[in-house]
Design a protein around this motif. Structure first.
Motif: not given
Ligand SMILES: Cc1ncc(C[n+]2csc(CCOP(=O)(O)OP(=O)(O)O)c2C)c(N)n1
Ligand SMILES: [Mg+2]
Length: 289
Positions: A38-48
């Motif tokens: 959750i935190t890494m995709t949230g920070k990136a603003g994209s992902g799966h």
């Protein structure tokens, strides 16, 4: 170093069982992995996030109970191999590698940044512990057959584990590989299918019905085990059972829920390839406390 990784390093010697994590400890690790996703995709603003969350227990069981590996020596020749064929679930693999001490957990927050070693799809040239560059679906089982055959030719005792998506199993290459693995009697190969029922734009039963999925694998010559893919006991037992199967590859069909662990992401197609926004990150992390 995390408590989990201290223990897991002892798994380098399979004879040392005392250090192995209990199921309760693995449940705690699984929650950490979900928080990282959750935190890494949230920070990136994209992902799966969806297909990463569904396979959390699968990789937790592997990295903290089943695999013989050494994060201090990612290229150790005798390591068991874990190959992520569904490369869009990169956040899942990065989370479990970080928790295993392949690289610092803080690195996760660089996901998808230019110059980060953690790109949106896996790249084995950049990330310690990543065995195969992936993203184009359908290739991982074929790659894994090569690795398993090499192990046999070189009289090495490592085992090969490959994680596929159920939607990925629409690819014809998967079935060519399935046929080849049985032909070569690769009992050092275990495929796991994250059977979350969905793919990029719908339910598999609507896009391309795979049923009867287990019978297809059986017909291709595989030993088939079906488990609840969120039940760590069932997963660990299935991996153990696979070790005793001779002259046949094993497939573990893991029944899972896409987006598992976050109520508004579960079975929600929106979160196949979309990151949570800041408010959703907050809500999700609250659920994962
Ligand atoms: C060869 C190829 N075709 C299409 C895509 C686009 N794509 C990315 S993820 C995905 C759906 C995959 O579904 P599944 O394997 O079930 O993954 P999961 O549900 O675990 O996310 C698709 C079609 C791709 N990455 N590679
Ligand atoms: Mg799927």
């Amino acid at each position: 170093m995390s408590e989990a990784s201290e223990v897991q390093k002892t798994n380098v010697d399979p004879a040392i069982e005392e250090g192995s994590l209990s199921v309760a400890q693995m449940v705690a690790v699984a929650k950490k992995l979900r928080r990282h996703i959750i935190t890494m995709t949230g920070k990136a603003g994209s992902g799966h996030p969806g297909g990463s969350l569904s396979a959390v227990e699968i990789v937790t069981a592997l990295y903290f109970k089943v695999l013989r590996h050494n994060p201090d020596d990612p290229r150790w020749p005798d390591r068991d191999r874990f190959i992520l064929s569904k490369g869009h679930a990169a956040p899942l693999l990065y989370a479990v590698l970080a928790e295993s001490d392949y690289f610092p957990v803080e690195e996760l927050l660089t996901l998808r940044q230019v110059d980060s070693c953690l790109q949106g799809h896996t790249d084995c040239r950049l990330t310690p512990g990543v065995e195969m560059s992936a993203g184009s679906l359908g290739q991982g089982l074929s790659f894994s057959i090569g690795v398993a055959l090499a192990g046999r030719l070189n009289a090495q005792s490592y085992r090969v584990y490959v994680l596929l998506g159920d939607g990925e199993s629409d690819e014809g290459q998967v079935w060519e590989a399935a046929m080849a693995a049985a032909h070569y009697k690769l009992d050092n190969l275990v495929a796991i299918v994250d059977n979350n029922g969905q793919q990029i734009d719908g339910w598999n039963r609507d896009v391309m019905n795979l049923d009867p999925f287990n019978k297809k694998w059986q017909a291709f010559g595989w030993h088939v085990i079906e488990v609840d893919g969120h039940d760590l006991n069932q997963l660990v037992n299935a991996f153990e059972q696979a070790k005793s199967i001779k002259a046949q590859p094993t497939v573990i069909i893991a029944h899972t829920t896409k987006g598992k662990g976050v109520s508004f992401m579960e079975n929600n197609l929106d979160f196949h390839g979309k990151a949570p926004n800041a408010a959703q990150v907050e809500m999700a992390l609250k659920e994962l406390e």
